[in-house]
Design a protein around this motif. Structure first.
Motif, PDB file in Angstrom:
ATOM      1  N   MET A 196     -27.999  -3.479 -24.597  1.00 10.40           N
ATOM      2  CA  MET A 196     -27.579  -4.781 -25.126  1.00 10.40           C
ATOM      3  C   MET A 196     -26.105  -5.033 -24.807  1.00 10.40           C
ATOM      4  O   MET A 196     -25.710  -6.141 -24.421  1.00 10.40           O
ATOM      5  CB  MET A 196     -27.813  -4.849 -26.633  1.00 10.40           C
ATOM      6  N   SER A 197     -25.295  -4.003 -24.940  1.00 15.17           N
ATOM      7  CA  SER A 197     -23.872  -4.135 -24.617  1.00 15.17           C
ATOM      8  C   SER A 197     -23.691  -4.444 -23.135  1.00 15.17           C
ATOM      9  O   SER A 197     -22.850  -5.271 -22.744  1.00 15.17           O
ATOM     10  CB  SER A 197     -23.146  -2.838 -24.983  1.00 15.17           C
ATOM     11  N   LEU A 198     -24.515  -3.795 -22.294  1.00 10.71           N
ATOM     12  CA  LEU A 198     -24.447  -4.039 -20.854  1.00 10.71           C
ATOM     13  C   LEU A 198     -24.837  -5.480 -20.525  1.00 10.71           C
ATOM     14  O   LEU A 198     -24.208  -6.130 -19.677  1.00 10.71           O
ATOM     15  CB  LEU A 198     -25.367  -3.062 -20.129  1.00 10.71           C
ATOM     16  N   GLY A 222     -19.711 -12.272 -17.190  1.00  4.52           N
ATOM     17  CA  GLY A 222     -19.189 -12.297 -15.834  1.00  4.52           C
ATOM     18  C   GLY A 222     -18.268 -11.155 -15.504  1.00  4.52           C
ATOM     19  O   GLY A 222     -17.492 -11.222 -14.540  1.00  4.52           O
ATOM     20  N   GLU A 223     -18.336 -10.088 -16.295  1.00  7.20           N
ATOM     21  CA  GLU A 223     -17.474  -8.938 -16.068  1.00  7.20           C
ATOM     22  C   GLU A 223     -18.140  -7.947 -15.111  1.00  7.20           C
ATOM     23  O   GLU A 223     -19.355  -7.967 -14.909  1.00  7.20           O
ATOM     24  CB  GLU A 223     -17.150  -8.260 -17.399  1.00  7.20           C
ATOM     25  N   VAL A 224     -17.346  -7.080 -14.522  1.00  4.03           N
ATOM     26  CA  VAL A 224     -17.818  -6.087 -13.568  1.00  4.03           C
ATOM     27  C   VAL A 224     -18.182  -4.806 -14.305  1.00  4.03           C
ATOM     28  O   VAL A 224     -17.435  -4.344 -15.165  1.00  4.03           O
ATOM     29  CB  VAL A 224     -16.770  -5.794 -12.490  1.00  4.03           C
ATOM     30  N   VAL A 225     -19.327  -4.242 -13.956  1.00  5.26           N
ATOM     31  CA  VAL A 225     -19.790  -3.009 -14.615  1.00  5.26           C
ATOM     32  C   VAL A 225     -19.444  -1.830 -13.710  1.00  5.26           C
ATOM     33  O   VAL A 225     -20.313  -1.224 -13.086  1.00  5.26           O
ATOM     34  CB  VAL A 225     -21.305  -3.077 -14.881  1.00  5.26           C
ATOM     35  N   GLU A 226     -18.175  -1.484 -13.658  1.00  4.63           N
ATOM     36  CA  GLU A 226     -17.715  -0.467 -12.730  1.00  4.63           C
ATOM     37  C   GLU A 226     -18.146   0.934 -13.112  1.00  4.63           C
ATOM     38  O   GLU A 226     -18.345   1.796 -12.260  1.00  4.63           O
ATOM     39  CB  GLU A 226     -16.175  -0.504 -12.631  1.00  4.63           C
ATOM     40  N   GLU A 227     -18.339   1.183 -14.402  1.00  5.21           N
ATOM     41  CA  GLU A 227     -18.643   2.545 -14.849  1.00  5.21           C
ATOM     42  C   GLU A 227     -20.003   3.029 -14.370  1.00  5.21           C
ATOM     43  O   GLU A 227     -20.309   4.202 -14.405  1.00  5.21           O
ATOM     44  CB  GLU A 227     -18.595   2.627 -16.380  1.00  5.21           C
ATOM     45  N   LEU A 228     -20.875   2.095 -13.901  1.00  6.51           N
ATOM     46  CA  LEU A 228     -22.179   2.474 -13.420  1.00  6.51           C
ATOM     47  C   LEU A 228     -22.211   2.660 -11.907  1.00  6.51           C
ATOM     48  O   LEU A 228     -23.216   3.061 -11.348  1.00  6.51           O
ATOM     49  CB  LEU A 228     -23.229   1.434 -13.813  1.00  6.51           C
ATOM     50  N   ALA A 229     -21.108   2.334 -11.257  1.00  6.35           N
ATOM     51  CA  ALA A 229     -21.073   2.399  -9.782  1.00  6.35           C
ATOM     52  C   ALA A 229     -21.148   3.852  -9.312  1.00  6.35           C
ATOM     53  O   ALA A 229     -20.677   4.751  -9.981  1.00  6.35           O
ATOM     54  CB  ALA A 229     -19.804   1.728  -9.290  1.00  6.35           C
TER      55      ALA A 229
END
Length: 254
Positions: free
Chosen positions: A238-240, A247-254
């Motif tokens: 849900m937070s993701l 519109g934010e970047v989910v860098e921690e999953l890269a």
């Protein structure tokens, strides 16, 4: 009646006219009951029977008792005395009025004061990622905002001691918090769900097959542990979703 209310479902027949294996079920104040089964198995039919306080006069032949007795006919037909509130996965307002005006009107109709309005809005905002303002018009609220507002309204203002929820996992609100809010206010909560978190949050779950209640499963300690673990994953997802929506970047999953 609401203080000590017990809801009893007396079994009827399944789609083939065969008596249901579950002949009786008592549900107490503050309890969360799940209804599970395949699509088309008859889950929504069961909550329809509860909503109508069926007296053997529906296709299933089920009956619903209040505190062990058949309800007066007036309770079944008079909306002012209705014991059951229903929250569906699809909900939008048609009234062109503000959130404040709507809540004040509902509070007056229940003989309650306007001071409850702020509490309802505060609680609603704990269930939705989209803030709700008292000055918002009902018609501009999103589906998630509408359901959050009605959940809080049912918990605080509504006198209905029984709440029926149909697949709230698709409602766009914080589902775990919604169930906890309603049961914490002493409501009997009956939820139709395919969601493992909601099913395992329930103290018991009714298994529906071929239109009939075939089993009652009491949630075990082991299942409660599983629920806690998958709830953490669910909250993370849900937070993701909120991160991506903004519109934010989910860098921690890269």
């Amino acid at each position: 009646m609401n203080e000590e209310l017990t809801l009893t479902i007396l079994g009827g027949v399944d789609k083939d006219g065969v008596p249901e294996p579950v002949s009786s079920l008592d549900i107490c104040k503050g309890e969360i009951i799940g209804i599970v089964g395949p699509t088309g198995s008859g889950k929504s039919t069961l909550i329809d029977d509860i909503e109508q306080l069926a007296q053997g006069d529906t296709p299933t032949g089920r009956s619903v008792l209040i505190n062990g007795e058949r309800p007066d006919a007036v309770i079944r037909v008079d909306p002012r005395k209705k014991l059951v509130a229903q929250l569906s996965q699809k909900m939008h307002f048609l009234a062109d009025m503000t959130v404040r005006d709507f809540l004040q009107m509902h509070a007056r109709s229940r003989g309650k004061g306007p001071e409850l309005v702020d509490r309802v809005i505060e609680l609603a905002n704990t269930l939705t990622g989209e803030p709700i303002s008292a000055d918002n018009y009902l018609t501009v609220l999103s589906g998630g905002q509408s359901r959050s507002l009605m959940t809080a309204d049912i918990a605080v203002i509504s006198d209905s001691p029984v709440v029926l929820i149909d697949e709230i996992e698709n409602a766009g609100i914080k589902k775990q918090e919604a169930l906890q809010l309603l049961s914490g206010e002493g409501k009997i909560v009956v939820v139709v769900t395919h969601d493992p978190v909601l099913a395992l949050m329930a103290s018991r779950r009714i298994v529906i097959r071929n239109g009939g209640m075939v089993d009652i499963i009491t949630t075990s300690t082991g299942e409660q542990d599983v629920c806690g673990r998958i709830a953490k994953v669910d909250n993370w997802l849900m937070s993701l979703r909120e991160t991506i929506r903004k519109g934010e970047v989910v860098e921690e999953l890269a």
